[in-house]
Design an enzyme around this catalytic site. Structure first.
Site, PDB file in Angstrom:
ATOM      1  N   GLU A 101      25.459 -27.891  10.057  1.00 11.14           N
ATOM      2  CA  GLU A 101      26.532 -28.853  10.321  1.00 11.14           C
ATOM      3  C   GLU A 101      26.075 -29.927  11.304  1.00 11.14           C
ATOM      4  O   GLU A 101      26.311 -31.129  11.112  1.00 11.14           O
ATOM      5  CB  GLU A 101      27.751 -28.140  10.924  1.00 11.14           C
ATOM      6  CG  GLU A 101      28.443 -27.149  10.009  1.00 11.14           C
ATOM      7  CD  GLU A 101      27.913 -25.722  10.157  1.00 11.14           C
ATOM      8  OE1 GLU A 101      26.698 -25.553  10.416  1.00 11.14           O
ATOM      9  OE2 GLU A 101      28.705 -24.781   9.986  1.00 11.14           O
ATOM     10  N   GLU A 104      33.015 -13.386  18.759  1.00 10.98           N
ATOM     11  CA  GLU A 104      31.609 -13.410  18.329  1.00 10.98           C
ATOM     12  C   GLU A 104      30.813 -12.375  19.144  1.00 10.98           C
ATOM     13  O   GLU A 104      29.812 -11.850  18.683  1.00 10.98           O
ATOM     14  CB  GLU A 104      31.014 -14.815  18.482  1.00 10.98           C
ATOM     15  CG  GLU A 104      29.748 -15.014  17.659  1.00 10.98           C
ATOM     16  CD  GLU A 104      29.244 -16.454  17.635  1.00 10.98           C
ATOM     17  OE1 GLU A 104      28.738 -16.926  18.654  1.00 10.98           O
ATOM     18  OE2 GLU A 104      29.329 -17.111  16.574  1.00 10.98           O
ATOM     19  N   ARG A 161      27.142 -19.148  23.109  1.00  6.67           N
ATOM     20  CA  ARG A 161      28.527 -19.158  23.594  1.00  6.67           C
ATOM     21  C   ARG A 161      28.611 -19.037  25.108  1.00  6.67           C
ATOM     22  O   ARG A 161      29.687 -18.984  25.677  1.00  6.67           O
ATOM     23  CB  ARG A 161      29.351 -18.072  22.910  1.00  6.67           C
ATOM     24  CG  ARG A 161      28.739 -16.689  22.933  1.00  6.67           C
ATOM     25  CD  ARG A 161      29.468 -15.771  21.958  1.00  6.67           C
ATOM     26  NE  ARG A 161      28.858 -14.460  21.838  1.00  6.67           N
ATOM     27  CZ  ARG A 161      27.855 -14.154  21.022  1.00  6.67           C
ATOM     28  NH1 ARG A 161      27.318 -15.097  20.264  1.00  6.67           N
ATOM     29  NH2 ARG A 161      27.374 -12.923  20.955  1.00  6.67           N
TER      30      ARG A 161
HETATM   31  O1  F6P Z   1      26.810 -19.573  13.812  1.00  2.00           O
HETATM   32  C1  F6P Z   1      26.936 -19.042  15.077  1.00  2.00           C
HETATM   33  C2  F6P Z   1      26.134 -19.785  16.098  1.00  2.00           C
HETATM   34  O2  F6P Z   1      24.825 -19.313  16.091  1.00  2.00           O
HETATM   35  C3  F6P Z   1      26.770 -19.651  17.465  1.00  2.00           C
HETATM   36  O3  F6P Z   1      26.449 -18.478  18.097  1.00  2.00           O
HETATM   37  C4  F6P Z   1      26.273 -20.883  18.140  1.00  2.00           C
HETATM   38  O4  F6P Z   1      27.016 -21.186  19.295  1.00  2.00           O
HETATM   39  C5  F6P Z   1      26.445 -21.886  17.031  1.00  2.00           C
HETATM   40  O5  F6P Z   1      26.081 -21.182  15.861  1.00  2.00           O
HETATM   41  C6  F6P Z   1      25.633 -23.147  17.156  1.00  2.00           C
HETATM   42  O6  F6P Z   1      24.252 -22.898  17.219  1.00  2.00           O
HETATM   43  P1  F6P Z   1      23.256 -23.984  17.740  1.00  2.00           P
HETATM   44  O7  F6P Z   1      23.580 -24.295  19.161  1.00  2.00           O
HETATM   45  O8  F6P Z   1      21.886 -23.367  17.598  1.00  2.00           O
HETATM   46  O9  F6P Z   1      23.396 -25.206  16.879  1.00  2.00           O
END
Ligand code: F6P
Length: 535
Positions: A220, A362, A277
Site C-alpha cells: 500500500e 496485532e 506498532r
Molecule cells: O501488515 C502488518 C504490518 O507489518 C504492521 O505490523 C506494520 O505496522 C505495518 O504492516 C506496516 O509495515 P511497514 O512499516 O513495514 O510498512
C-alpha cells in the site's frame, strides 16, 4: 531463550480464580459491584492509584479482595517479571523473528543504560533523534525548501499500520501544540480515493512527502508513494521526484530507501528492534516532531519513560500496567467477556481506539503459545471504541441494556485549555454519570420492564491532569505495557504478526494471476470475475 513449560491454566492461581469466578456468578451468591462498595467504604480509595499525572480508578470492577489477591498471585506465578526484565535487557524475546523488543530504549536516558551494549544503543538512538530534531527544525523554521525554493507548508506521511496510526494519533491528540503554518496529512489506505482527494488540495511546490515504512516494501505504502511521485512529475515536471527535497524516507531498511532514490541524508533510520506498532517513538515519529516541535516530542518520550520506570520498579499491586492487564485477564478468562471498549471523553483522542486496536489485537490476537502449542484459553479481546459523548448516542444502548457485558476504559483530561469551563464540566459530568449508571443500574417501574437497567457493568476511569505531550506519552506506554503483561501471562509472543501474512500473499497471487490462480476458491473466483465484468 529456552522454551518454557509454563501454561497459565496450570498455575494454582488460575484454578483458584476459576472457582472464585464460579462462586461469584452462582445465582445463590451473585455478587454485584454495587454491593462490593457497600461492604467496603474504602474501596474507591483502595482500588485507585496515581502515576505521574495519570490517575486510574479501577474500583468499578467486579472483583473482591480475595479475587484481587489471586490475580496478583497469577502475575507472580507467571513469567511476567522475568519476561519484563528480559525485554528491557534487550534479550531476543520476539523468538519467531529472532529480535529484541526495545521500543523502551527509544525513550530511555543515557543514565538508564547499565551495560556496554545498552550504552552503544543509547548513543545510536541519540544520533537518530538528533536527525529527527534537525530535519523537523528545518521544516518548521521554513529552511527546508521545495524544488522551486519555497518553504514547506504541507507534510504528507505515507505509511500504514504502525507507520501511520501512532503518528496520526499523536498529531491529533496534541493539536494544542501544533505548528501554525504547517499542515500534516496522513495517507495509509491503498484506496486511491484517499490520496487523490488529498493531493488535489495541495500545492506540490510546498509539499513534502515522508514515506514511512519499517520494511520499505509494504504494498500500500509503495503504491501511494509512486502516485505521489507521479503527481510531482505531472505538476512540477519533476522527474524522479523521490530524489528531490520533496521526499524523505523513515525506515529500518535504509538501503531499500536509498535504492529507491531517496538521497541518503533524507533517509531517517531506526533499528529493527523497534516493532512497527511500537514505532511512534522512533524516526517514524518525524511528523509528530514537525507538528509539535522536537522539545514537545521529547516531552512525549519523557512521559513514556516515566511509565517504563514505573512498570519496571513498582510492586505488582501498585503497578498500573499490571493492574490493567490483570483486569483484562479477569474479564476474558474468568468472566467470559469477549470484548473491551475504550471511550475517551476527549475528541482529540478519537483515534485512540483504532491505535489500540493494532497495539492490542496485532500483539495478542494469537492462539499458538511460546511452546508452539495451541492455547486452550482465550487470549486478546476484541477492542473497539469511540469518543464520548458521541458514543452515548450510538452504542451505549447496548452497553446499558444489551445481553453482553463490555468493560469500558473511560479516559479524560481533568483540565482542557482548548475547551471552556462550561463545555468541559458537561463533558466530564457525562463521563462520570455513564460509569456510575453502568455500575449501579436501575430497577424498572412496575409494568415497564423496558426501563430496566441491570447495572453491574465494569469500567476503569483514567484521568490525565491534562492532555500534555508528557501525559500522552505515559498513556500510550501504559497500554503498551498492559498488552505486554497480558501476553506474558498468556504465554504468547506479543511481538510478531504472522496472521497478516497469508492475506498479503493471496492478494499478490490474485493480483498477478487473476481468477486463473490455480487454488482460488469458487466463491472468490466468481466475485473476482463479477468485479472484472463490471469494471
Ligand atoms: O501488515 C502488518 C504490518 O507489518 C504492521 O505490523 C506494520 O505496522 C505495518 O504492516 C506496516 O509495515 P511497514 O512499516 O513495514 O510498512
Amino acid at each position: 531463550m529456552n522454551k518454557t513449560t509454563y501454561s497459565p491454566v496450570k498455575t494454582s492461581a488460575w484454578n483458584r480464580l476459576e472457582e472464585l469466578a464460579a462462586e461469584l456468578q452462582s445465582t445463590k451468591n451473585k455478587a454485584t459491584i454495587k454491593a462490593l462498595f457497600e461492604e467496603d467504604t474504602a474501596r474507591a480509595d483502595k482500588y485507585s492509584l496515581k502515576v505521574g499525572e495519570l490517575l486510574l480508578d479501577f474500583s468499578k470492577n467486579l472483583f473482591s479482595d480475595q479475587i484481587w489477591s489471586e490475580l496478583l498471585q497469577l502475575a507472580q506465578q507467571s513469567p511476567l517479571l522475568s519476561h519484563r526484565d528480559s525485554m528491557f535487557a534487550g534479550e531476543s524475546i520476539n523468538r519467531t523473528e529472532d529480535r529484541s523488543v526495545l521500543h523502551a530504549a527509544l525513550r530511555a536516558r543515557s543514565e538508564d543504560a547499565t551495560s556496554a551494549e545498552a550504552q552503544a544503543r543509547a548513543a545510536q538512538v541519540e544520533q537518530q533523534l538528533k536527525t529527527v530534531e534537525y530535519v523537523s527544525d528545518q521544516i518548521r523554521d521554513g529552511h527546508w525548501l521545495g524544488s522551486t525554493g519555497k518553504a514547506i507548508t504541507d507534510v504528507i506521511n505515507i505509511g500504514i499500520g504502525g507507520s501511520d496510526l501512532g503518528p496520526k494519533l499523536a498529531c491529533s491528540a496534541l493539536e494544542e501544540y501544533a505548528h501554525e503554518r504547517i499542515n500534516l496529512h496522513f495517507i495509509s489506505n491503498v484506496d486511491g480515493a484517499q490520496i487523490l482527494s488529498i493531493l488535489k488540495k495541495l500545492n506540490p511546490e510546498t509539499t513534502l512527502v515522508s514515506i514511512a515504512s519499517k520494511t520499505f516494501t509494504t504494498q500500500e505504502t509503495m503504491l501511494n508513494a509512486k502516485t505521489a511521485i507521479n503527481w510531482f512529475k505531472d505538476k512540477l515536471g519533476l522527474d524522479q521526484a523521490q530524489t528531490s527535497s520533496h521526499f524523505i524516507g523513515l525506515t529500518a531498511n535504509p538501503s531499500a530507501a536509498i535504492a529507491y532514490g531517496i538521497p541518503e541524508h533524507q533517509v531517517l533510520e531506526f533499528s529493527d528492534w523497534v516493532g512497527g506498532r511500537y514505532s511512534l517513538w522512533s524516526s517514524i515519529g518525524l511528523s509528530i516532531a514537525i507538528s509539535i516541535g522536537f522539545k514537545q516530542f521529547e516531552q512525549m518520550l519523557a512521559g513514556a519513560r516515566e511509565m517504563d520506570l514505573h512498570f519496571q520498579s513498582a510492586p505488582l499491586e501498585s503497578n498500573m500496567p499490571v493492574i490493567l492487564g490483570l483486569l483484562g485477564i479477569w474479564h476474558s478468562n474468568f468472566l467470559g467477556i469477549q470484548s473491551t471498549a475504550v471511550i475517551p471523553y476527549c475528541e482529540r483522542l478519537l483515534l485512540l481506539p483504532s491505535y489500540l486496536q493494532q497495539l492490542d489485537m496485532e500483539s495478542n490476537g494469537k492462539s499458538t503459545d511460546l511452546d508452539e502449542k495451541q492455547v486452550n484459553y482465550d487470549t486478546g479481546p476484541i477492542l473497539w471504541g469511540q469518543t464520548g459523548t458521541n458514543g452515548q448516542h450510538a452504542f451505549f444502548q447496548l452497553l446499558h441494556q444489551g445481553t453482553r457485558t463490555v468493560p469500558v476504559d473511560f479516559i479524560a483530561a481533568v483540565e482542557d485549555d482548548l475547551s471552556n469551563p462550561e463545555h468541559h464540566r458537561v463533558l466530564l459530568g457525562n463521563m462520570l454519570a455513564q460509569s456510575s449508571a453502568l455500575m449501579e443500574g436501575q430497577a424498572a417501574p412496575e409494568g415497564e420492564q423496558y426501563r430496566y437497567y441491570p447495572g453491574n457493568k465494569p469500567s476503569n476511569t483514567l484521568l490525565l491532569d491534562k492532555l500534555s505531550p508528557k501525559n500522552f506519552g505515559a498513556l500510550v506506554a501504559l497500554y503498551e505495557h498492559k498488552v505486554f503483561v497480558q501476553g506474558s501471562i498468556w504465554n504468547i509472543n506479543s511481538f510478531d504478526q504472522w496472521g497478516v501474512e497469508l492475506g498479503k500473499k493471496m492478494a499478490n497471487t490474485l493480483l498477478d494471476k487473476g481468477s486463473d490462480a490455480a487454488d482460488l476458491d469458487p466463491s472468490t473466483r466468481a466475485l473476482f470475475d463479477y468485479i472484472k465484468g463490471k469494471a
